[in-house]
Design an enzyme around this catalytic site. Structure first.
Site, mmCIF file in Angstrom:
data_model
loop_
_atom_site.group_PDB
_atom_site.id
_atom_site.type_symbol
_atom_site.label_atom_id
_atom_site.label_comp_id
_atom_site.label_asym_id
_atom_site.label_seq_id
_atom_site.Cartn_x
_atom_site.Cartn_y
_atom_site.Cartn_z
ATOM 1 N N LYS A 127 -0.009 34.568 51.372
ATOM 2 C CA LYS A 127 1.300 34.766 50.742
ATOM 3 C C LYS A 127 2.386 35.098 51.777
ATOM 4 O O LYS A 127 2.105 35.259 52.959
ATOM 5 C CB LYS A 127 1.200 35.869 49.676
ATOM 6 C CG LYS A 127 0.259 35.477 48.536
ATOM 7 C CD LYS A 127 0.750 34.235 47.807
ATOM 8 C CE LYS A 127 0.030 33.934 46.523
ATOM 9 N NZ LYS A 127 -1.211 33.154 46.645
HETATM 10 C C1 LIG Z 1 0.844 31.502 40.979
HETATM 11 C C2 LIG Z 1 -0.202 32.537 41.255
HETATM 12 N N1 LIG Z 1 -0.437 33.482 40.344
HETATM 13 C C3 LIG Z 1 -1.350 34.446 40.551
HETATM 14 C C4 LIG Z 1 -2.091 34.491 41.710
HETATM 15 C C5 LIG Z 1 -3.113 35.549 41.891
HETATM 16 O O1 LIG Z 1 -2.835 36.352 42.997
HETATM 17 P P1 LIG Z 1 -3.924 37.310 43.634
HETATM 18 O O2 LIG Z 1 -4.775 36.485 44.525
HETATM 19 O O3 LIG Z 1 -3.133 38.345 44.381
HETATM 20 O O4 LIG Z 1 -4.681 37.908 42.508
HETATM 21 C C6 LIG Z 1 -1.891 33.523 42.690
HETATM 22 C C7 LIG Z 1 -2.684 33.552 43.934
HETATM 23 O O5 LIG Z 1 -2.895 32.628 44.633
HETATM 24 C C8 LIG Z 1 -0.922 32.521 42.468
HETATM 25 O O6 LIG Z 1 -0.689 31.575 43.391
#
Ligand SMILES: Cc1ncc(COP(=O)(O)O)c(C=O)c1O
Length: 399
Positions: A199
């Site tokens: 990210k």
């Molecule tokens: C659009 C979106 N939503 C939610 C998530 C979930 O994030 P996390 O990996 O921090 O749980 C991601 C992760 O890649 C994402 O790209």
């Protein structure tokens, strides 16, 4: 499949790059490393003062009313759903062009996800599709600011107001983004962020919720730490032991100081990282002009685009090679690439559970089958960028 496109010399393919360029590899500097080591030496690894500091600094950065740190955006979405009062039998509308975590959070709250197709240019939920999907059971909307491009939040908030829906913004791609002066994650009732390794700023794993209402953040804080009463983590500080009381059946979703130690320093560079990704974006745009591929649309006026993903479309009908051929050829060139995403209805679980058919979301289906994300991390060197461009041009021969 025939992968003879990398140049071959004496039977050995000549790769554009000698070492594999890892997709989304983050830029970590000494400050992060020293802060993590300091946490380890202090013996305070778990949730503690650094989490509280990172929480507050991020809240200020986003000019949000309330914030709490969690261990992922997935956790943030799940707890936001619960705090929003989403229950079994409810419906929640989101986009088919997202990571599975968005949809799974709806399912984990016991509700039914409903998809509205995307706008093929912005790749964000098509606001004109949303109202067609609203029923008497609809309770919430989850817009996803895809690739870092903010959704049309004024239109979306107007729909939410008219139908009395909660809005939970999935800002996993959109830390820096703004829609007409409004900061993503502070427009809806809840804003959920990710600090996962790929990210825009990272903590390894990590997440954040922003809320407008104090009672929502209070509930999420409790739910994120087993359902234990307020500030239970402080029982290990020098403030003296305080009994905690379990007031709900919560979850183990808290962030650790080890993670916050990275995030505190990453956040200081959030603007620099964005500037660097803008430069890379511009270099790609210039280099790919005239190639028979589709490059990302320019950001809309009066917006800030977080530039999380640079996606190109590989249309087999146009250039004679398939997207999957391109993915493999890039890997052979030692360039790590990503696919964000196969549309949600392509996955067997959702097809089985909800009867979704991929063709019913034609824009998401087409983009999911053509899209390729190129490396865009602030860590890329000038040489890395040149290598990516060279590899793309080597594989996509102009007509
Ligand atoms: C659009 C979106 N939503 C939610 C998530 C979930 O994030 P996390 O990996 O921090 O749980 C991601 C992760 O890649 C994402 O790209």
């Amino acid at each position: 499949m025939n992968f003879d496109r990398p140049a071959i010399k004496g039977g050995i393919p000549i790769r554009t790059k000698n070492n594999f360029l890892v997709f989304g590899s983050p830029l970590i500097e000494n400050e992060e490393i020293e802060e993590v080591v300091a946490s380890m030496r202090s013996g305070w690894l778990g949730m503690g003062p650094k989490v509280a500091q990172f929480e507050e600094e991020f809240r200020k950065y986003k000019a949000a009313s309330y914030a709490t740190a969690l261990n992922s955006c997935t956790a943030a979405l799940h707890l936001s759903m619960i705090a929003a009062g989403i229950k079994p039998g409810d419906e929640v509308i989101t986009t088919p062009m997202t990571f599975c975590a968005t949809v799974n959070a709806i399912i984990h709250a016991g509700a039914t996800p409903v998809l509205a197709d995307i706008n093929p240019i912005t790749m964000n939920i098509d606001t004109s599709e949303i109202e067609k999907k609203i029923t008497s059971r609809t309770r919430a909307l989850i817009p996803v600011h895809f690739a870092g491009r903010p959704c049309e939040m004024d239109v979306l908030m107007d729909i939410a107001e008219r139908y009395n829906l909660k809005v939970i913004e999935d800002c996993a791609h959109a830390i820096e983004a703004e829609w007409k002066g409004m900061k993503t994650g502070t427009i809806g009732d809840f804003g959920c962020f990710s600090f996962y390794v790929t990210k825009n700023i990272v903590t390894g794993e990590g997440g954040r919720v922003l809320t407008k209402r104090e009672e929502d953040i209070a509930r999420i804080k409790i739910l994120g730490l087993h359902g234990m009463s307020k500030d239970a983590w402080k029982r290990f500080t020098d403030e003296g032991h305080k009994h905690y009381f379990v007031v709900e059946a919560g979850f183990k979703y808290n962030m650790m100081d080890l993670q916050a130690a990275i995030g505190i320093h990453q956040l200081k560079r959030v603007g620099l990282f964005l500037e660097r990704r803008k430069e890379i974006w511009k270099k790609y745009n210039e280099a790919f002009e005239g190639l028979p591929i589709t490059i990302p649309a320019d950001p809309q006026p009066e917006t800030i685009h977080s530039r999380h993903l640079y996606t190109i479309m590989i249309d087999e009908n146009r250039i004679g090679i398939s997207r999957d051929y391109f993915l493999n050829a890039m890997t052979l060139e030692n360039i790590g690439i990503g696919v964000h995403y196969l549309s949600i209805p392509e996955h067997p679980y959702y097809q089985k559970e909800f009867g979704w058919k991929t063709e019913e979301y034609p824009n998401a289906m087409r983009i999911g089958r053509q899209t390729v994300s190129l490396p865009l991390s602030a860590k890329l060197t000038g040489q890395d960028i040149q290598d990516v461009i060279e590899a793309v041009k080597k594989i996509i021969v102009q007509p």
